[in-house]
Scaffold this motif. Structure first.
Motif, PDB file in Angstrom:
ATOM      1  N   CYS A 155      -0.249  -4.124   4.334  1.00  0.00           N
ATOM      2  CA  CYS A 155      -1.184  -3.289   3.591  1.00  0.00           C
ATOM      3  C   CYS A 155      -2.258  -2.631   4.457  1.00  0.00           C
ATOM      4  N   ASN A 156      -2.288  -2.932   5.735  1.00  0.00           N
ATOM      5  CA  ASN A 156      -3.258  -2.285   6.606  1.00  0.00           C
ATOM      6  C   ASN A 156      -2.666  -0.976   7.129  1.00  0.00           C
TER       7      ASN A 156
ATOM      8  N   GLN B 237      -5.146  -8.204  -4.160  1.00  0.00           N
ATOM      9  CA  GLN B 237      -4.590  -7.071  -3.412  1.00  0.00           C
ATOM     10  C   GLN B 237      -4.125  -5.998  -4.408  1.00  0.00           C
TER      11      GLN B 237
ATOM     12  N   CYS C 104      -7.272  -5.634   1.547  1.00  0.00           N
ATOM     13  CA  CYS C 104      -6.177  -6.074   2.423  1.00  0.00           C
ATOM     14  C   CYS C 104      -6.704  -7.088   3.422  1.00  0.00           C
TER      15      CYS C 104
ATOM     16  N   ILE D 192       0.863  -1.175   0.000  1.00  0.00           N
ATOM     17  CA  ILE D 192       0.000   0.000   0.000  1.00  0.00           C
ATOM     18  C   ILE D 192       0.907   1.235   0.000  1.00  0.00           C
TER      19      ILE D 192
ATOM     20  N   ASP E 100      -3.024  -7.994   8.118  1.00  0.00           N
ATOM     21  CA  ASP E 100      -1.825  -8.007   7.287  1.00  0.00           C
ATOM     22  C   ASP E 100      -1.075  -6.679   7.457  1.00  0.00           C
TER      23      ASP E 100
ATOM     24  N   LEU F  64      -8.841   1.428   3.606  1.00  0.00           N
ATOM     25  CA  LEU F  64      -8.409   0.037   3.514  1.00  0.00           C
ATOM     26  C   LEU F  64      -9.065  -0.601   2.294  1.00  0.00           C
TER      27      LEU F  64
ATOM     28  N   GLN G  98      -1.413 -13.103  -4.576  1.00  0.00           N
ATOM     29  CA  GLN G  98      -2.277 -12.105  -3.952  1.00  0.00           C
ATOM     30  C   GLN G  98      -2.938 -11.247  -5.027  1.00  0.00           C
TER      31      GLN G  98
END
Lengths: 177, 426
Positions: free
Chosen positions: B204-205, B408, B197, B152, B201, B194, B405
């Motif tokens: 990415c949080n 994501q 995610c 992120i 995690d 958010l 992933q």
């Protein structure tokens, strides 16, 4: 009685010079011979001085303090002996003229001994240069000439191996879940 | 019609030829350098820059999968100081920029406006002696991070301080350099939202990003034997000691990576240089990963200002959340100089493949290790108009995908960027 003892001349040093005086009693040497031997000895000592001065210059160019100090020490002694010999040569000529045989013998002996000492010091100065040349010299430099056609930068340098990786993710939605 | 197009083309060629042959350009034999202010034996230079940028993916504001574009204006101020004598080197540079997200294309993006900065210091003392001392520091605040796991957008506050003592006995052909580097990096989110995610995690949080903040100590000993004027044999050994400020071993496994490389680098002909290094790395931390590492690069040197490099590197690096990862990177770098180097074309293309060795212990990531593919391209010209004014433009492509992933969006995207820079310097 004054005896003149000859020294050991350095190898090859006296090849072009008059031979050193033999071990004889000064009183047995004729006055004319004393004057000639004294004059020759002074010439030899002046040549030796010039030779050691040249060695001093060589030592200075190598930037070797050990060599320089060693040669300089010999040179200082030669200068002193030459000065004494020149004074003795003048005194010898005066005493011969006055027919003062004892004084003449004494001055002649001083010149002869000085010449032997100078020959010895000249050999030692040679050793200062020659023997030390075989030692490892911390001041020796090696100059590497880089050809003009090579690039100016140095591609042989590789930075520290802890390489980093830069990444960049887009931000998330502020209105997302 | 055809003759009209032909005449326009001929006119363009004539203008280009006249530009190349114009007296103003022909009089200069080299690129004019900035003058600067004399300070002691060094020079102080000032920098002002206006950067106008288009970014096709500044965020996902309209939906979780949308790519929202924006125009960004970046005024940048900075300065640098350089001092180089046979015994001393001092290089200092500092730049600060403010990213103004215009909101013209995506109004919500205005909240991304922010300050970014870079400060660098490099010094070396007693350079001409047998033992010299190098001290330096690099500080950055930007959205570019050295955390390869980040999924992120984040703000990274990074600082690296180093001390090195190059030892060059004898004629300087042999060089040993012990070096210690202390790096720290702190993270904060760009936005608090958010998307896609998995719960918990840390990669990415936004609420958990700060737990990835770390300290990294690197101890290195590199040795170099220069057996030709521009060619050396190299042996490098270094050790990374990575710890995390606010994390437990379950969120960020620590890594202790030992690396060793041996090889050759330098000119192989007057026009070609090569780097060939091979070795291995081992993580004494949680992953216990062992990996071959190395570098192979071939550079064609057309001139001092023109070169093309192609290469491949592989390394094992510490990373938050997973412990360690291997990076395989293939790259092509080109720098071309025209008009006596007044016009410079720079290009970089790279393909990175990240293999995260440990399946994360965090929930939601499953048992298989993550593998990411990144493709990046940056290409653009810079034209030196005068010693104090430059014009530059760049196009950048960023592509990233992670098959494990796919949902994501922070690690599965494509991004286009174009910018135009006006640089004023003295």
């Amino acid at each position: 009685m004054v005896l003149v003892v000859t020294g050991v001349a350095a190898l090859g040093l006296a090849q072009n010079n008059p031979p050193p005086p033999q071990a004889v009693e000064a009183s047995k040497v004729p006055d004319s011979e004393k004057l000639r031997v004294s004059s020759d000895s002074l010439s030899v000592m002046r040549v030796a001085l010039k030779d050691v001065l040249q060695k001093l210059e060589e030592a200075r160019q190598t930037k070797d303090v050990v060599k320089l100090t060693c040669v300089n020490e010999k040179l200082t002694q030669i200068k002193g002996l030459l000065r004494i010999s020149e004074q003795s040569d003048v005194a010898l000529q005066e005493s011969v003229a006055r027919k003062e045989s004892q004084t003449a013998d004494h001055e002649f002996t001083k010149v002869t001994i000085a010449r032997q000492k100078v020959d010895q010091l000249r050999a030692e100065a040679e050793q200062c240069m020659g023997q030390l040349a075989f030692r490892a010299d911390e001041n020796a430099t090696v100059e590497v000439e880089t050809p003009d056609y090579l690039p100016k930068n140095d591609p042989s340098y590789v930075g520290p191996i802890a390489r980093t990786v830069e990444t960049r993710s887009p931000p998330a939605s502020p209105t997302g879940p | 019609m055809r003759s009209g197009a032909l005449s326009i083309a001929m006119s363009c060629v004539a203008v280009a030829v006249s530009l190349v042959g114009s007296p103003a350009l022909a009089q200069s034999s080299a690129v004019p350098a900035p003058v600067g202010f004399k300070v002691g034996d060094g020079r102080l230079h000032l920098l002002g820059e206006i950067d106008t940028r288009f970014d096709s993916l500044v965020g996902r504001f309209s939906s979780a999968t949308a790519s929202d574009p924006e125009l960004i204006f970046v005024p940048r101020l900075g300065g640098s100081f350089g001092l180089e004598t046979p015994s001393t080197l001092v290089k200092f540079n500092a730049n600060a920029e403010y990213l103004i997200f215009s909101g013209l294309l995506t109004p919500q993006s205005r909240q991304l406006s922010r300050l970014q900065a870079l400060v660098g210091l490099e010094t070396e003392f007693n350079r001409d002696g047998a033992v010299s001392v190098q001290i330096g520091d690099n500080f950055t605040r930007s959205d570019r991070t050295q955390n390869a796991a980040a999924g992120i957008g984040i703000i990274s506050l990074f600082n690296a301080l180093y001390l090195a003592v190059p030892i060059r006995p004898g004629g300087r052909a042999l060089e040993f350099t012990p070096r210690i580097t202390w790096g720290v990096e702190f993270f904060e989110p760009l936005l608090t939202g958010l998307t896609s995610c998995p719960a918990g995690d840390v990669t990415c949080n936004p609420a958990l990003l700060s737990t990835m903040s770390y300290s990294n100590l690197n101890f290195a000993l590199s040795s170099r034997y220069k057996f030709l004027p521009k060619t050396s044999a190299l042996l490098d050994i270094n050790f990374d000691y990575r710890t995390y400020w606010n994390a437990t071993a379950t969120t960020n496994p620590p890594a202790n990576i030992l690396r060793g490389r041996l090889g050759l680098a330098g000119l192989i002909t007057p026009r070609f240089s090569a780097t060939l290094l091979a070795g291995a790395a081992y993580d004494f931390g949680v992953t216990r990963a062992i990996a071959p590492i190395g570098q192979a690069e071939l550079t064609y040197l057309v001139g001092d200002s023109t070169s093309v490099s192609i290469g491949y590197t592989r390394d094992l690096l510490p990373v938050p959340a997973f412990g360690a990862f291997a990076n395989d990177r293939g790259y092509l770098n080109a720098r071309l100089g025209f008009l006596q180097d007044r016009l410079q074309l720079n290009g970089t293309a790279a393909v990175d493949y990240f293999t995260f060795f440990q399946a994360s212990m965090m929930p939601g990531l499953g048992t298989s290790a993550r593998q990411d593919l990144l493709i990046s391209l940056n290409v653009g010209p810079t034209f030196v108009v005068t010693s104090w004014f430059l014009i530059g433009a760049t196009y950048g492509l960023g592509y990233r995908t992670s098959p494990q992933q796919v949902a994501q969006t922070g690690i599965n995207f494509i991004r286009h960027e174009a910018n135009l820079r006006l640089t004023f310097r003295y």
